[in-house]
Every structure is written in structure tokens, then in C-alpha cells.
Design a protein around this motif. Structure first.
Motif, mmCIF file in Angstrom:
data_model
loop_
_atom_site.group_PDB
_atom_site.id
_atom_site.type_symbol
_atom_site.label_atom_id
_atom_site.label_comp_id
_atom_site.label_asym_id
_atom_site.label_seq_id
_atom_site.Cartn_x
_atom_site.Cartn_y
_atom_site.Cartn_z
ATOM 1 N N VAL A 130 40.028 38.648 33.371
ATOM 2 C CA VAL A 130 40.601 39.217 32.144
ATOM 3 C C VAL A 130 42.016 39.713 32.393
ATOM 4 C CG1 VAL A 130 40.419 41.117 30.475
ATOM 5 C CG2 VAL A 130 38.379 39.843 31.147
ATOM 6 N N PHE A 131 42.216 40.451 33.477
ATOM 7 C CA PHE A 131 43.531 41.021 33.765
ATOM 8 C C PHE A 131 44.513 39.950 34.245
ATOM 9 C CE2 PHE A 131 41.167 44.859 33.351
ATOM 10 C CZ PHE A 131 42.100 45.821 32.978
ATOM 11 N N GLN A 132 44.011 38.904 34.881
ATOM 12 C CA GLN A 132 44.893 37.799 35.267
ATOM 13 C C GLN A 132 45.410 37.062 34.032
ATOM 14 O OE1 GLN A 132 42.256 35.710 37.969
ATOM 15 N NE2 GLN A 132 43.375 36.451 39.766
ATOM 16 N N ALA A 133 44.546 36.919 33.020
ATOM 17 C CA ALA A 133 44.981 36.283 31.770
ATOM 18 C C ALA A 133 46.023 37.140 31.059
ATOM 19 C CB ALA A 133 43.777 36.048 30.864
ATOM 20 N N ILE A 134 45.798 38.458 31.074
ATOM 21 C CA ILE A 134 46.759 39.374 30.453
ATOM 22 C C ILE A 134 48.104 39.298 31.181
ATOM 23 C CG2 ILE A 134 47.289 41.809 29.998
ATOM 24 C CD1 ILE A 134 44.271 42.283 29.677
ATOM 25 N N ALA A 135 48.065 39.264 32.514
ATOM 26 C CA ALA A 135 49.300 39.207 33.308
ATOM 27 C C ALA A 135 50.067 37.915 33.049
ATOM 28 C CB ALA A 135 48.965 39.329 34.793
ATOM 29 N N ALA A 136 49.317 36.836 32.784
ATOM 30 C CA ALA A 136 49.956 35.547 32.541
ATOM 31 C C ALA A 136 50.292 35.333 31.069
ATOM 32 C CB ALA A 136 49.051 34.421 33.022
ATOM 33 N N HIS A 137 50.041 36.345 30.238
ATOM 34 C CA HIS A 137 50.290 36.276 28.793
ATOM 35 C C HIS A 137 49.537 35.094 28.161
ATOM 36 C CE1 HIS A 137 53.393 39.314 29.328
ATOM 37 N NE2 HIS A 137 53.931 38.573 30.292
ATOM 38 N N GLN A 138 48.293 34.930 28.626
ATOM 39 C CA GLN A 138 47.453 33.854 28.111
ATOM 40 C C GLN A 138 46.259 34.433 27.365
ATOM 41 O OE1 GLN A 138 46.353 31.687 31.627
ATOM 42 N NE2 GLN A 138 48.359 30.689 31.847
ATOM 43 N N ALA A 139 45.648 33.618 26.539
ATOM 44 C CA ALA A 139 44.437 34.046 25.836
ATOM 45 C C ALA A 139 43.299 34.188 26.840
ATOM 46 C CB ALA A 139 44.070 33.024 24.762
ATOM 47 N N ILE A 140 42.487 35.185 26.644
ATOM 48 C CA ILE A 140 41.349 35.403 27.545
ATOM 49 C C ILE A 140 40.257 34.399 27.203
ATOM 50 C CG2 ILE A 140 39.575 37.034 28.264
ATOM 51 C CD1 ILE A 140 41.516 39.289 27.505
ATOM 52 N N SER A 141 39.936 33.552 28.145
ATOM 53 C CA SER A 141 38.892 32.542 27.934
ATOM 54 C C SER A 141 37.603 32.985 28.615
ATOM 55 C CB SER A 141 39.336 31.188 28.488
ATOM 56 O OG SER A 141 39.648 31.292 29.874
ATOM 57 N N TRP A 142 36.507 32.837 27.896
ATOM 58 C CA TRP A 142 35.207 33.259 28.443
ATOM 59 C C TRP A 142 34.809 32.318 29.575
ATOM 60 C CZ3 TRP A 142 33.230 37.796 26.997
ATOM 61 C CH2 TRP A 142 31.963 38.135 27.488
ATOM 62 N N ASN A 143 34.212 32.872 30.617
ATOM 63 C CA ASN A 143 33.787 32.065 31.754
ATOM 64 C C ASN A 143 32.473 32.592 32.317
ATOM 65 O OD1 ASN A 143 34.487 34.299 33.619
ATOM 66 N ND2 ASN A 143 36.604 33.754 33.096
ATOM 67 N N SER A 144 31.960 31.907 33.329
ATOM 68 C CA SER A 144 30.666 32.284 33.903
ATOM 69 C C SER A 144 30.724 33.655 34.578
ATOM 70 C CB SER A 144 30.210 31.230 34.914
ATOM 71 O OG SER A 144 31.174 31.082 35.950
ATOM 72 N N PHE A 145 31.898 34.024 35.102
ATOM 73 C CA PHE A 145 32.046 35.345 35.704
ATOM 74 C C PHE A 145 31.858 36.440 34.652
ATOM 75 C CE2 PHE A 145 35.114 33.004 38.638
ATOM 76 C CZ PHE A 145 34.144 32.806 39.605
ATOM 77 N N LEU A 146 32.453 36.218 33.482
ATOM 78 C CA LEU A 146 32.334 37.203 32.407
ATOM 79 C C LEU A 146 30.908 37.276 31.873
ATOM 80 C CD1 LEU A 146 35.670 36.756 30.432
ATOM 81 C CD2 LEU A 146 34.892 38.791 31.665
ATOM 82 N N ASP A 147 30.154 36.188 31.985
ATOM 83 C CA ASP A 147 28.734 36.235 31.601
ATOM 84 C C ASP A 147 28.008 37.308 32.411
ATOM 85 O OD1 ASP A 147 28.908 34.218 29.729
ATOM 86 O OD2 ASP A 147 28.346 32.632 31.143
ATOM 87 N N VAL A 148 28.234 37.279 33.731
ATOM 88 C CA VAL A 148 27.589 38.248 34.620
ATOM 89 C C VAL A 148 28.102 39.654 34.350
ATOM 90 C CG1 VAL A 148 27.231 38.929 37.035
ATOM 91 C CG2 VAL A 148 27.202 36.505 36.393
ATOM 92 N N THR A 149 29.428 39.770 34.201
ATOM 93 C CA THR A 149 30.029 41.079 33.931
ATOM 94 C C THR A 149 29.460 41.697 32.664
ATOM 95 O OG1 THR A 149 32.090 40.309 34.951
ATOM 96 C CG2 THR A 149 32.193 42.337 33.661
ATOM 97 N N ALA A 150 29.408 40.902 31.586
ATOM 98 C CA ALA A 150 28.922 41.406 30.298
ATOM 99 C C ALA A 150 27.458 41.831 30.385
ATOM 100 C CB ALA A 150 29.100 40.338 29.225
ATOM 101 N N VAL A 151 26.643 41.021 31.037
ATOM 102 C CA VAL A 151 25.216 41.356 31.165
ATOM 103 C C VAL A 151 25.031 42.672 31.916
ATOM 104 C CG1 VAL A 151 23.043 40.674 32.261
ATOM 105 C CG2 VAL A 151 24.366 38.988 30.986
ATOM 106 N N LEU A 152 25.764 42.833 33.021
ATOM 107 C CA LEU A 152 25.617 44.046 33.818
ATOM 108 C C LEU A 152 26.117 45.284 33.069
ATOM 109 C CD1 LEU A 152 26.559 42.881 37.431
ATOM 110 C CD2 LEU A 152 24.309 43.154 36.399
ATOM 111 N N LEU A 153 27.182 45.131 32.280
ATOM 112 C CA LEU A 153 27.694 46.265 31.511
ATOM 113 C C LEU A 153 26.706 46.672 30.422
ATOM 114 C CD1 LEU A 153 31.486 45.370 31.102
ATOM 115 C CD2 LEU A 153 30.445 47.013 32.680
ATOM 116 N N VAL A 154 26.111 45.682 29.757
ATOM 117 C CA VAL A 154 25.119 45.984 28.715
ATOM 118 C C VAL A 154 23.878 46.634 29.336
ATOM 119 C CG1 VAL A 154 23.536 44.967 27.033
ATOM 120 C CG2 VAL A 154 25.905 44.183 27.140
#
Length: 262
Positions: free
Chosen positions: A37-61
Motif C-alpha cells: 500500500v505504501f509503495q503504491a502511495i510513494a509511486a503515486h500509483q493506484a493501490i491494487s489489491w493483491n494476495s498479500f492484502l488478502d492476508v492483511t485484511a483477514v488478520l485485521l478483521v
């Protein structure tokens, strides 16, 4: 009480072993989601959902709904810390005849718990500024991930290996050393809003006078129902439940007594 403690300890150790064998990379995968997420922000790119974020989101919920049970039961790095600490306790008792569990003072723990927030901020700023790429080979959890995957880290990971060894030494001196003081995902989990039904509570009116066994046994020295602002520091190890002589500690919304309604 000892039987209850042993039962809780064995159940927890069994679950930890299963996650350590079959899903040792959950911690690093979850942080990889945050990093993306922060790498996308640093590159001024749209945040694209990926398998890493799947795990992150599940653990946060899961953390919001059920507390930090991932930290207490499923994080392989935390399980390594538990194993090293328990081994140190065993050696102290059998070889040096030292009774009880060793660790830092409550004051020291309160101060050191703030370090993980500073470290998280440093990592996020380094990602935003592009400096993070220069840290290649310095990550101790990258080294740990390689080892659990059956790969030996190369010479490029010398700093990471040294840092991992130093953290392992720290794990021997304080229960959940890394989780409490250095874990960037632990910092994120600790600031997440946790549902009241996921917090430990007790009926203080039935507690023995001057007991305090739960707070003494807690790795974070938390006072059940007394450290609500610090509830995010609870790693849900259930040690307080096991040691309570009155079986007075449970997870869930406390029962409201009739007289408290008026």
C-alpha cells in the motif's frame, strides 16, 4: 489450578505448532500487504489489491472481532519467542534452581512497548521515501522466513542474521520480547479497535484480597478491566485465565448486575 494451566498451555502449544509448520509466513505476508500500500502511495500509483492484502485484511478483521489471538496462537515468530523463553525458564529452574518466571519490570515494559510504534513509523517513512530498498538483507524476519521455508540465507543477509540472533537473545530475557517491543504488525494490531466482546474481564468483587496473580503472570503486566487504554497490548495468550484461582477471568462482555442499572 495447575491442571488448568497445563491444559491451556498444551492446547496453545499444539495450535502454535500447527501454524508454525503449515503457515510460518503469515506475519511477513501481512506486513507485505501494508508495504504494498505504501509503495503504491510513494509511486503515486493506484493501490491494487493483491494476495498479500488478502492476508492483511483477514488478520485485521480477526483482530477487531476477536482480539490479538493471531499473535498469541498463530504467529510463528511469536511461537519462536515462546519456545525460547520457556526453554530459558526450564534451564533456570533445573540448572540454576531459580523459581518463578523472569522478565522486565512493569515500568520498563511500558517504556519499551512504545518502541514498536516508533519502529513502524520508521519503516513506513522509509517505504515512502524509497529508502526501504536499501535495507535489503537487513530484515530479521526475512531471514526467519527463509529458514522456515528450508532455505539458508546468503552472505547478503549478514545484518539480518545478526539482528535475528540478537532478537532471539531478547526473547530469552522477556516473554514475548519481539511481539511487545519490536513487531511492526504488533503495533498495527495494538491500535486496532477491538470489540468489547473480545476483551478479557473479571468480577473484581469475587477476587481474593491482594491476589494480583493475573497481572503478575501477564507478559505485558496488564490489569484485567483496569488497563482498557492498553487493551491492544494484550496478545490473548490466556495465561491470566489459567492462573486465576477463582476461574474469574473470561472473554466477553461482563454481566451487568441488577443494582448497577439504577
Amino acid at each position: 489450578m495447575k491442571k488448568r494451566q497445563r491444559k491451556i498451555r498444551l492446547i496453545r502449544a499444539g495450535i502454535q505448532l500447527l501454524f508454525f509448520i503449515f503457515a510460518p509466513a503469515l506475519f511477513s505476508t501481512a506486513f507485505a500487504g501494508v508495504k504494498s500500500v505504501f509503495q503504491a502511495i510513494a509511486a503515486h500509483q493506484a493501490i491494487s489489491w493483491n494476495s498479500f492484502l488478502d492476508v492483511t485484511a483477514v488478520l485485521l478483521v480477526v483482530t477487531c472481532l476477536f482480539g490479538r489471538h493471531f499473535c498469541g496462537y498463530a504467529c510463528a515468530f511469536g511461537s519462536l519467542g515462546d519456545a525460547l523463553y520457556e526453554l530459558t525458564v526450564f534451564i533456570r529452574q533445573k540448572v540454576f534452581h531459580k523459581k518463578g518466571r523472569h522478565g522486565y519490570s512493569e515500568k520498563a515494559i511500558r517504556i519499551l512497548q512504545k518502541v514498536k510504534y516508533i519502529w513502524l513509523l520508521v519503516l513506513l517513512v522509509s517505504i515512502l521515501t524509497g529508502w526501504y530498498s536499501k535495507l535489503q538483507g537487513m530484515s530479521p524476519w526475512d531471514v526467519f522466513s527463509m529458514l522456515t521455508a528450508g532455505r539458508l540465507p546468503g552472505a547478503a543477509y549478514k545484518v539480518g542474521i545478526v539482528l535475528l540472533l540478537l532478537i532471539m537473545v531478547g526473547m530469552c530475557t522477556q516473554e514475548r520480547f519481539f511481539c511487545q517491543f519490536l513487531c511492526p504488525m504488533g503495533a498495527i494490531f495494538a491500535i486496532m479497535p477491538i470489540a468489547p466482546s473480545a476483551l478479557f474481564n473479571r468480577d473484581r468483587s469475587t477476587c481474593p484480597a491482594k491476589c494480583g496473580a493475573c497481572k503478575k503472570r501477564c507478559p505485558a503486566h496488564l490489569d484485567i478491566d483496569g488497563d482498557t487504554p492498553l487493551s491492544g497490548e494484550c496478545i490473548c495468550c490466556h495465561a491470566c485465565q489459567g492462573i486465576c484461582p477463582k476461574k474469574n477471568i473470561r472473554i466477553g462482555i461482563p454481566k451487568v448486575k441488577d443494582e448497577s442499572l439504577f
